[in-house]
Motif scaffolding. Structure first.
Motif, PDB file in Angstrom:
ATOM      1  N   GLU A 106     -96.988 -52.278 -31.830  1.00 58.21           N
ATOM      2  CA  GLU A 106     -96.167 -52.503 -30.555  1.00 58.21           C
ATOM      3  C   GLU A 106     -96.481 -51.621 -29.399  1.00 58.21           C
ATOM      4  OE1 GLU A 106     -92.405 -51.213 -30.545  1.00 58.21           O
ATOM      5  OE2 GLU A 106     -92.669 -49.220 -31.818  1.00 58.21           O
ATOM      6  N   THR A 107     -97.351 -50.770 -29.580  1.00 62.51           N
ATOM      7  CA  THR A 107     -97.615 -49.836 -28.464  1.00 62.51           C
ATOM      8  C   THR A 107     -98.965 -49.882 -27.965  1.00 62.51           C
ATOM      9  OG1 THR A 107     -98.056 -47.749 -29.527  1.00 62.51           O
ATOM     10  CG2 THR A 107     -95.565 -48.260 -28.861  1.00 62.51           C
ATOM     11  N   THR A 108     -99.972 -50.117 -28.720  1.00 64.50           N
ATOM     12  CA  THR A 108    -101.399 -50.314 -28.533  1.00 64.50           C
ATOM     13  C   THR A 108    -102.015 -51.438 -28.991  1.00 64.50           C
ATOM     14  OG1 THR A 108    -103.317 -48.883 -28.456  1.00 64.50           O
ATOM     15  CG2 THR A 108    -102.291 -49.142 -30.542  1.00 64.50           C
ATOM     16  N   GLY A 109    -103.241 -51.919 -28.513  1.00 71.19           N
ATOM     17  CA  GLY A 109    -104.034 -53.230 -28.616  1.00 71.19           C
ATOM     18  C   GLY A 109    -103.321 -54.403 -27.981  1.00 71.19           C
ATOM     19  N   ALA A 110    -103.491 -55.621 -28.628  1.00 73.79           N
ATOM     20  CA  ALA A 110    -102.727 -56.650 -27.844  1.00 73.79           C
ATOM     21  C   ALA A 110    -101.410 -56.607 -28.039  1.00 73.79           C
ATOM     22  CB  ALA A 110    -103.528 -57.861 -28.589  1.00 73.79           C
ATOM     23  N   GLY A 111    -100.986 -56.032 -29.097  1.00 78.66           N
ATOM     24  CA  GLY A 111     -99.126 -56.172 -29.228  1.00 78.66           C
ATOM     25  C   GLY A 111     -98.688 -55.046 -28.169  1.00 78.66           C
ATOM     26  N   GLY A 112     -99.332 -54.080 -28.142  1.00 75.31           N
ATOM     27  CA  GLY A 112     -98.910 -53.176 -26.690  1.00 75.31           C
ATOM     28  C   GLY A 112     -99.012 -53.704 -25.316  1.00 75.31           C
ATOM     29  N   LEU A 113     -99.986 -54.553 -25.227  1.00 75.54           N
ATOM     30  CA  LEU A 113    -100.227 -55.131 -24.039  1.00 75.54           C
ATOM     31  C   LEU A 113     -99.093 -56.400 -23.875  1.00 75.54           C
ATOM     32  CD1 LEU A 113    -101.745 -55.949 -21.326  1.00 75.54           C
ATOM     33  CD2 LEU A 113    -103.090 -57.395 -22.509  1.00 75.54           C
ATOM     34  N   ALA A 114     -98.801 -57.122 -24.857  1.00 75.72           N
ATOM     35  CA  ALA A 114     -97.611 -57.969 -24.664  1.00 75.72           C
ATOM     36  C   ALA A 114     -96.221 -57.324 -24.531  1.00 75.72           C
ATOM     37  CB  ALA A 114     -97.604 -58.834 -26.068  1.00 75.72           C
ATOM     38  N   LYS A 115     -96.171 -56.125 -25.079  1.00 72.69           N
ATOM     39  CA  LYS A 115     -95.079 -55.335 -24.772  1.00 72.69           C
ATOM     40  C   LYS A 115     -94.797 -54.616 -23.374  1.00 72.69           C
ATOM     41  CE  LYS A 115     -91.897 -52.021 -27.069  1.00 72.69           C
ATOM     42  NZ  LYS A 115     -91.126 -51.623 -25.923  1.00 72.69           N
ATOM     43  N   ALA A 116     -95.987 -54.347 -22.644  1.00 70.98           N
ATOM     44  CA  ALA A 116     -96.243 -53.887 -21.417  1.00 70.98           C
ATOM     45  C   ALA A 116     -95.704 -54.918 -20.609  1.00 70.98           C
ATOM     46  CB  ALA A 116     -97.551 -53.302 -21.182  1.00 70.98           C
ATOM     47  N   LEU A 117     -96.291 -56.135 -20.869  1.00 72.93           N
ATOM     48  CA  LEU A 117     -96.020 -57.405 -19.976  1.00 72.93           C
ATOM     49  C   LEU A 117     -94.580 -57.752 -19.980  1.00 72.93           C
ATOM     50  CD1 LEU A 117     -99.142 -59.668 -20.862  1.00 72.93           C
ATOM     51  CD2 LEU A 117     -99.115 -58.109 -18.771  1.00 72.93           C
ATOM     52  N   ARG A 118     -93.803 -57.559 -21.064  1.00 77.38           N
ATOM     53  CA  ARG A 118     -92.484 -58.255 -21.085  1.00 77.38           C
ATOM     54  C   ARG A 118     -91.581 -56.837 -20.570  1.00 77.38           C
ATOM     55  NH1 ARG A 118     -93.649 -58.650 -26.642  1.00 77.38           N
ATOM     56  NH2 ARG A 118     -92.499 -57.116 -26.966  1.00 77.38           N
ATOM     57  N   THR A 119     -92.072 -55.723 -20.452  1.00 79.25           N
ATOM     58  CA  THR A 119     -91.191 -54.498 -20.214  1.00 79.25           C
ATOM     59  C   THR A 119     -91.348 -53.940 -18.814  1.00 79.25           C
ATOM     60  OG1 THR A 119     -91.485 -53.799 -22.514  1.00 79.25           O
ATOM     61  CG2 THR A 119     -90.743 -52.214 -20.986  1.00 79.25           C
TER      62      THR A 119
END
Length: 430
Positions: A106-119
């Motif tokens: 949830e904080t790094t890699g592709a999942g972390g990027l998704a969280k950054a885009l939402r957040t």
């Protein structure tokens, strides 16, 4: 003193409230405002918060609201601990990258990027509201990915410091091994959020004797087991890596492990359902033991110490004997501390924190094994921030291509498609 917590309906919040009650002499809070749009979570959390304070004889009032402006008006400090999309979005972040052979986290890699885009857009909107209602308030960001979110806030001109609990956990781990109080242990903790190494462990303050070589020699096998890395890796590094480094040092092995077990989001979601049921019990007057398994250990100590230093109530003295400030590990503007990064990069490092903000301490020499990976991930973070601020499939693709946990163009293409598909409702441009 008025403290507002945006994301106050989080199951983490009773941990924070317990710290506010215990550490009242460090941070004398008179008003605690919990802000959250999810009433089904906010009410039980606020109820327990009131009972915890009452049980410990703390006089602060607790207010619950879904209105950001009303909740942050007149606040001295605003803590951000929100999760856009909830555990359902986190579950997606932890699963669809695995389809492409990449770590789901949830904080790094592709999942972390998704969280950054939402957040990032949501946090910036909240910060602008805080600026209107309480222009002098400090914003403390505990929302992941902390480094990228903090950089977005700083770039927009907000009074902000980022916070993570990795360092405070390690400080207490090392203090236990050394048989000394945690406050006697200073960490030479440098890198980016969730990409850090302990370059030294010093007794008595920043100028104290470095006992890390002794710790590594005496406890190498235990450390290797905890970090799930071969002892030889620790011996080669000569420093202590955070557990997040396993995603980089054992990427493919980690991917195979993640494919065989439920996502952490599923585990946390089940825990949260049980915690909220417990919080609803009017007989509960203390944080339950189950909360310790939720994560965020020692979050309250770190948050209280940081806010108290920023507001000038700690009466602290740092390791160099300078009164009125404290040395704490925070996410802060680089300003030359790591000379191989731009000055406006956000690093995670020990900093002298006081009412004027946080100033990172000079770093010891950072070896090429660390500096190379830090530079690589920083380049990704810059591209991730551009994607979060401006949107667009091409920016998402570039950020993924730059990430060392992705790197290959075919994977970046496939991950971009999945990221957009799974997050469309949270991306204004998609």
């Amino acid at each position: 003193m008025r403290i507002a917590v945006v994301g106050g309906g989080s199951t983490y919040t009773p941990e924070l409230v317990d710290g506010l009650a215990r550490l009242r002499d460090t941070l004398p809070v008179s008003d605690l405002v919990l802000v959250d749009p999810a009433k089904d979570r906010l009410e039980p959390v606020a109820g327990l918060a009131r009972r915890i304070l009452a049980q410990q004889g703390h006089p602060a009032t607790v207010t619950a609201t879904s209105d950001v402006e009303a909740g942050t008006a007149g606040a001295d400090a605003v803590l951000l601990q929100l999760r856009v999309g909830g555990q359902a979005a986190r579950h997606q972040d932890e699963t669809w990258p695995l389809e492409c052979g990449c770590v789901g986290q949830e904080t790094t890699g592709a999942g972390g990027l998704a969280k950054a885009l939402r957040t990032v857009p949501v946090v910036l909107d909240i910060a602008e509201r805080v600026r209107r209602t309480s222009p002098d308030a400090w914003i403390v960001d505990f929302t992941n990915p902390v480094g990228i979110v903090t950089r977005a806030l700083l770039r927009a001109g907000h009074r902000t410091v980022g916070l993570c609990n990795v360092a405070v956990n390690l400080q207490r781990r090392f203090a236990g091994l050394l048989g000394v109080p945690p406050e006697e242990v200073h960490l030479d903790h440098y890198g980016l959020n969730h990409l850090t190494w302990e370059l030294g462990v010093r007794l008595g303050g920043p100028g104290g004797a470095d006992v890390l070589p002794r710790l590594l020699d005496e406890h190498a096998d235990a450390f290797a087991l905890e970090l799930r890395m071969p002892r030889r890796v620790l011996e080669t590094l000569g420093v202590f890596p955070s557990y997040y480094l396993r995603y980089y040092y054992a990427h493919d092995e980690t991917v195979e492990e993640l494919r065989t077990k439920p996502s952490r989001a599923e585990e946390v979601a089940a825990m949260e359902r049980e915690l909220l049921r417990m919080y609803d019990d009017p007989a509960l007057t203390a944080k339950p033991a189950l909360l310790g398994k939720r994560g965020g250990a020692f979050y309250s100590e770190a948050a209280v110490a940081l806010v108290a230093a920023l507001l000038g109530t700690s009466g602290g003295q740092d390791g160099d004997g300078k009164p009125g400030s404290n040395v704490q590990v925070v996410n802060v503007r680089n300003d030359g501390t790591l000379p191989f990064l731009p000055r406006d990069a956000v690093i995670e490092a020990p900093a002298r924190v006081g009412p004027d903000g946080a100033v990172p301490l000079d770093a010891p020499a950072v070896g090429p094994l660390q500096a190379g990976l830090i530079s690589h991930v920083h380049a990704y973070e810059e591209l991730a921030l551009q994607a979060a601020l401006h949107g667009g499939r091409e920016r998402v693709f570039k950020a993924l291509l730059a990430h060392p946990l992705v790197g290959q163009y075919d994977r970046a293409e496939a991950l971009t498609d999945r990221l957009v598909a799974h997050n469309r409702e949270h991306l204004a441009w998609a």
